[in-house]
Design an enzyme around this catalytic site. Sequence first.
Site, PDB file in Angstrom:
ATOM      1  N   ASP A 293       9.138   2.498   0.991  1.00 59.85           N
ATOM      2  CA  ASP A 293       8.029   3.245   1.562  1.00 59.85           C
ATOM      3  C   ASP A 293       8.011   2.975   3.069  1.00 59.85           C
ATOM      4  O   ASP A 293       7.506   1.949   3.519  1.00 59.85           O
ATOM      5  CB  ASP A 293       6.725   2.829   0.894  1.00 59.85           C
ATOM      6  CG  ASP A 293       5.544   3.633   1.411  1.00 59.85           C
ATOM      7  OD1 ASP A 293       5.721   4.404   2.377  1.00 59.85           O
ATOM      8  OD2 ASP A 293       4.440   3.494   0.831  1.00 59.85           O
TER       9      ASP A 293
ATOM     10  N   LYS B 107       3.127   9.680   8.612  1.00 56.48           N
ATOM     11  CA  LYS B 107       2.698   9.242   9.937  1.00 56.48           C
ATOM     12  C   LYS B 107       3.534   9.824  11.089  1.00 56.48           C
ATOM     13  O   LYS B 107       3.365  10.986  11.412  1.00 56.48           O
ATOM     14  CB  LYS B 107       2.605   7.709   9.946  1.00 56.48           C
ATOM     15  CG  LYS B 107       1.568   7.261   8.893  1.00 56.48           C
ATOM     16  CD  LYS B 107       1.054   5.863   8.982  1.00 56.48           C
ATOM     17  CE  LYS B 107      -0.145   5.705   8.047  1.00 56.48           C
ATOM     18  NZ  LYS B 107       0.020   4.801   6.940  1.00 56.48           N
TER      19      LYS B 107
ATOM     20  N   TYR C  66       0.847  -1.205   0.000  1.00 57.63           N
ATOM     21  CA  TYR C  66       0.000   0.000   0.000  1.00 57.63           C
ATOM     22  C   TYR C  66       0.872   1.240   0.000  1.00 57.63           C
ATOM     23  O   TYR C  66       1.806   1.350   0.800  1.00 57.63           O
ATOM     24  CB  TYR C  66      -0.932   0.035   1.219  1.00 57.63           C
ATOM     25  CG  TYR C  66      -1.870   1.215   1.196  1.00 57.63           C
ATOM     26  CD1 TYR C  66      -2.868   1.318   0.225  1.00 57.63           C
ATOM     27  CD2 TYR C  66      -1.744   2.254   2.126  1.00 57.63           C
ATOM     28  CE1 TYR C  66      -3.720   2.415   0.188  1.00 57.63           C
ATOM     29  CE2 TYR C  66      -2.608   3.355   2.098  1.00 57.63           C
ATOM     30  CZ  TYR C  66      -3.592   3.425   1.130  1.00 57.63           C
ATOM     31  OH  TYR C  66      -4.436   4.512   1.091  1.00 57.63           O
TER      32      TYR C  66
HETATM   33  C1  LIG Z   1      -0.405   5.178   5.440  1.00 55.10           C
HETATM   34  C2  LIG Z   1       0.494   4.775   4.306  1.00 55.10           C
HETATM   35  C3  LIG Z   1       0.569   5.514   3.118  1.00 55.10           C
HETATM   36  C4  LIG Z   1      -0.365   6.660   2.831  1.00 55.10           C
HETATM   37  O1  LIG Z   1      -0.182   7.712   3.697  1.00 55.10           O
HETATM   38  P1  LIG Z   1      -1.363   8.821   3.819  1.00 55.10           P
HETATM   39  O2  LIG Z   1      -0.804   9.830   4.771  1.00 55.10           O
HETATM   40  O3  LIG Z   1      -2.556   8.079   4.335  1.00 55.10           O
HETATM   41  O4  LIG Z   1      -1.579   9.365   2.456  1.00 55.10           O
HETATM   42  C5  LIG Z   1       1.511   5.168   2.185  1.00 55.10           C
HETATM   43  N1  LIG Z   1       2.325   4.120   2.382  1.00 55.10           N
HETATM   44  C6  LIG Z   1       2.284   3.374   3.496  1.00 55.10           C
HETATM   45  C7  LIG Z   1       3.237   2.243   3.665  1.00 55.10           C
HETATM   46  C8  LIG Z   1       1.349   3.667   4.489  1.00 55.10           C
HETATM   47  O5  LIG Z   1       1.278   2.909   5.586  1.00 55.10           O
END
Ligand SMILES: *Cc1c(COP(=O)(O)O)cnc(C)c1O
Length: 432
Positions: A235, A264, A143
């Site tokens: 990521d 985050k 994701y």
């Molecule tokens: C939460 C998340 C995202 C997206 O971040 P948002 O601030 O919700 O746009 C992207 N990559 C990973 C691995 C995530 O956990």
Amino acid sequence: MNRENSRERYDRALDVLVGGVNSSVRAAPQPYPTFVEKGDAGHVVDADGNRYVDWVMGLGPLLLGHDLPESVQAAVQRRASEGPMYGMPTELEVEHAEFLARHVPSVEMVRFVNSGTEATTSAVRLARGVTGRNKIVVMQGGYHGAQESTLVEGDAEHPGPSSAGIPQSFAEHTLPVPFNDAEAAKEVFERHGDDIACVLVEPMLANKGIVEPVEGYHETLRDLTDEHGSLLVWDEVITGFRVGGLGCAQSKYGVTPDLTTFGKIIGGGFPVGAIGGRTDLMEEFTPVGDVFQAGTFSGHPVTMAAGLETLKFAAENDVYEHVNDLGSQLRTGLEDVVAERAPEYSVVGTDSLFKVAFTRGANADRSDDNPGPRNAADVAAGAVERWNRVFRPQMLDSGVMLSQNQFESQFVSYAHTEEDVERTLDAYRSVL
Ligand SMILES: *Cc1c(COP(=O)(O)O)cnc(C)c1O
């Protein structure tokens, strides 16, 4: 447990907010979401005054729990009262970037943005701009936020959009491969190596169960990208400053990506994202290079203050010892509960991440193996309906707030206590 006010608020919300929420996963709890009144340490209190041990923790950002330490609180208040933002640089952005560069192995320079989605979107644009190539490799079940290049499903030879509104002509530049499968990664590079701008990968699948990497997998991706002149983009939006402490997951696993995305935790509970990496790559972003990147709110002073003070607090206190220790107590306790009550399930997670997956990996019977899922297909085989309709609601009745669907991670914060852990283990024991 009376949840009348949550029900009433959700009923109202359905008239004016799509699905009653502003982010899809929040609508997952059956039969309606819990509306929060306020946080308190490691707990949340709902609109009806019910109190729960909260393992959602904002979906990951709240490393310190709901009560911000005095230093964070003071910095946020001060910035908000001095004028929330300027559209001109502040020293805070420099200091925060210095902190990231000092602690994260792959990071020399930083560009702050406002969400994880924005970070991965910009990182993919940068990789394409730097290499002059279009294709990206992603993991099935990975994701990277709500963005066009990664909302793609299928496999490397048959990719297609996973959402309406995304042209097939975008999706065909994204090549999904199974996580932890070195052969599949080699094959995609044999076929498409000269066209691959980057591999975009989470250090572990943290939004699809919690699937940790098998030994050597990330090294394979590092080697393949090096051999083919592609970039390796990690990521770390969820793992950054959560897994591997201040060095992030890349220090834990000993692999150095070319670019890293963050989000985050680095905003201390406020909207944030960032791209970090080597100077030669980062300087391809405008205004130095040719890859356009901009944002009105990027480097927002309140966010920068909250994020920086949170990270400083973590550096100066026993935050990671505490959250990792409670995480380990939870996982060990849950392994006993699962062995006794639900041997067909598995306990997953590391550091301050934990979860019971309602399934086991396809390789679970090999005795030396981690019995948990190894890829997205393993995770998808989980007992989703049982989790949604039977298990989670009963945990809620027991005063334990778990992730909103079976696939999201659960997070330990500095505010959680051993008593929270005990209560949670008792609830799992009686509900599973
Ligand atoms: C939460 C998340 C995202 C997206 O971040 P948002 O601030 O919700 O746009 C992207 N990559 C990973 C691995 C995530 O956990």
